[in-house]
Scaffold this motif. Structure first.
Motif, PDB file in Angstrom:
ATOM      1  N   GLU A   1       0.832  -1.203   0.000  1.00 31.67           N
ATOM      2  CA  GLU A   1       0.000   0.000   0.000  1.00 31.67           C
ATOM      3  C   GLU A   1       0.867   1.254   0.000  1.00 31.67           C
ATOM      4  OE1 GLU A   1      -3.695   2.090   2.427  1.00 31.67           O
ATOM      5  OE2 GLU A   1      -2.616   0.445   3.368  1.00 31.67           O
TER       6      GLU A   1
ATOM      7  N   SER B   1      -6.878  10.187   2.528  1.00 31.76           N
ATOM      8  CA  SER B   1      -8.155  10.818   2.883  1.00 31.76           C
ATOM      9  C   SER B   1      -8.883  11.361   1.646  1.00 31.76           C
ATOM     10  CB  SER B   1      -7.933  11.952   3.893  1.00 31.76           C
ATOM     11  OG  SER B   1      -7.289  13.056   3.282  1.00 31.76           O
TER      12      SER B   1
ATOM     13  N   LEU C   1      -8.965   9.621  -1.324  1.00 27.24           N
ATOM     14  CA  LEU C   1      -9.297   8.532  -2.238  1.00 27.24           C
ATOM     15  C   LEU C   1     -10.798   8.534  -2.525  1.00 27.24           C
ATOM     16  CD1 LEU C   1      -7.054   5.668  -0.833  1.00 27.24           C
ATOM     17  CD2 LEU C   1      -6.640   7.126  -2.821  1.00 27.24           C
TER      18      LEU C   1
ATOM     19  N   TYR D   1     -13.558   6.830  -2.446  1.00 25.67           N
ATOM     20  CA  TYR D   1     -14.241   5.653  -1.913  1.00 25.67           C
ATOM     21  C   TYR D   1     -15.650   5.501  -2.478  1.00 25.67           C
ATOM     22  CZ  TYR D   1     -10.379   5.050   1.305  1.00 25.67           C
ATOM     23  OH  TYR D   1      -9.146   4.836   1.827  1.00 25.67           O
ATOM     24  N   GLU D   2     -16.219   6.585  -2.982  1.00 22.38           N
ATOM     25  CA  GLU D   2     -17.557   6.495  -3.575  1.00 22.38           C
ATOM     26  C   GLU D   2     -17.558   5.671  -4.866  1.00 22.38           C
ATOM     27  OE1 GLU D   2     -15.747  10.391  -5.087  1.00 22.38           O
ATOM     28  OE2 GLU D   2     -15.802   9.330  -3.182  1.00 22.38           O
ATOM     29  N   LYS D   3     -16.394   5.369  -5.373  1.00 18.70           N
ATOM     30  CA  LYS D   3     -16.280   4.524  -6.563  1.00 18.70           C
ATOM     31  C   LYS D   3     -16.394   3.040  -6.225  1.00 18.70           C
ATOM     32  CE  LYS D   3     -15.249   7.811  -9.559  1.00 18.70           C
ATOM     33  NZ  LYS D   3     -16.015   8.045 -10.764  1.00 18.70           N
ATOM     34  N   ILE D   4     -16.445   2.720  -4.957  1.00 21.71           N
ATOM     35  CA  ILE D   4     -16.527   1.332  -4.510  1.00 21.71           C
ATOM     36  C   ILE D   4     -17.988   0.990  -4.224  1.00 21.71           C
ATOM     37  CG2 ILE D   4     -15.826  -0.329  -2.741  1.00 21.71           C
ATOM     38  CD1 ILE D   4     -13.320   1.465  -2.340  1.00 21.71           C
TER      39      ILE D   4
ATOM     40  N   ASN E   1     -20.601  -2.243  -3.073  1.00 24.04           N
ATOM     41  CA  ASN E   1     -20.654  -3.566  -2.468  1.00 24.04           C
ATOM     42  C   ASN E   1     -21.924  -4.291  -2.877  1.00 24.04           C
ATOM     43  OD1 ASN E   1     -18.227  -3.651  -0.768  1.00 24.04           O
ATOM     44  ND2 ASN E   1     -19.155  -1.841   0.152  1.00 24.04           N
TER      45      ASN E   1
END
Length: 170
Positions: free
Chosen positions: A5, A158, A160, A162-165, A167
């Motif tokens: 990472e 901070s 990144l 994340y809304e592109k992920i 589930n």
């Protein structure tokens, strides 16, 4: 590197290089990493041409009007080509191998950048002419390599996206 990472966080596209030769051991390390990259059905459709001659590298720079300026200062270049007749996943396999080159360069303290060639006939023609890549292969990109002559901030976790992920479902 502390972790994978951390390596990903530090790796940024470097487009300016110091006039300092890159040691063969570091190029060899990068190539070993690329040869370990996954490929569909383990067909290994990629080929790599390592260019260390500065005049040849500089001659590649006009291959595209925009996006090839890093070839003006790179101290090495690795052409990534694939045989699309050998595998239906050749373009993807070559892109994965190129990413391995980029990460390995960072791991060796070098800068590197992807110069996209695939789909640009004039650019591909020039690269093939300068490096002898056979016509039946497709040049995906040229990875420029060298010691960094610019510093880029690491990715800020901070920020990144994340809304592109998603589930389970989009």
């Amino acid at each position: 590197m502390e972790s994978f990472e951390h390596l990903c966080q530090k790796r940024r596209s470097i487009r300016k290089y110091l006039p300092k030769p890159v040691e063969q051991e570091k190029i060899d390390y990068m190539l070993r990493c690329a040869l370990m990259s996954p490929s569909g059905k383990r067909l290994n459709p990629w080929e790599f041409v390592v260019v260390r001659d500065e005049q040849t590298i500089r001659s590649m720079a006009p291959c595209k009007e925009y996006g090839a300026g890093m070839l003006e200062t790179a101290m090495a270049a690795i052409v990534v080509a694939v045989d699309t007749h050998k595998s239906s996943t050749a373009l993807f396999d070559g892109a994965i191998a190129a990413e391995h080159l980029l990460l390995a360069a960072e791991d060796q303290g070098l800068g590197a950048c992807w110069c996209h060639i695939e789909g640009r006939d004039e650019a591909e023609s020039l690269i093939k002419k300068l490096t002898g890549v056979p016509d039946e292969l497709t040049v995906i990109c040229v990875v420029t390599v060298g010691y960094k002559d610019e510093e880029r901030k690491s990715y800020d976790p901070s920020k990144l996206l994340y809304e592109k992920i998603h589930n389970e479902k989009y």
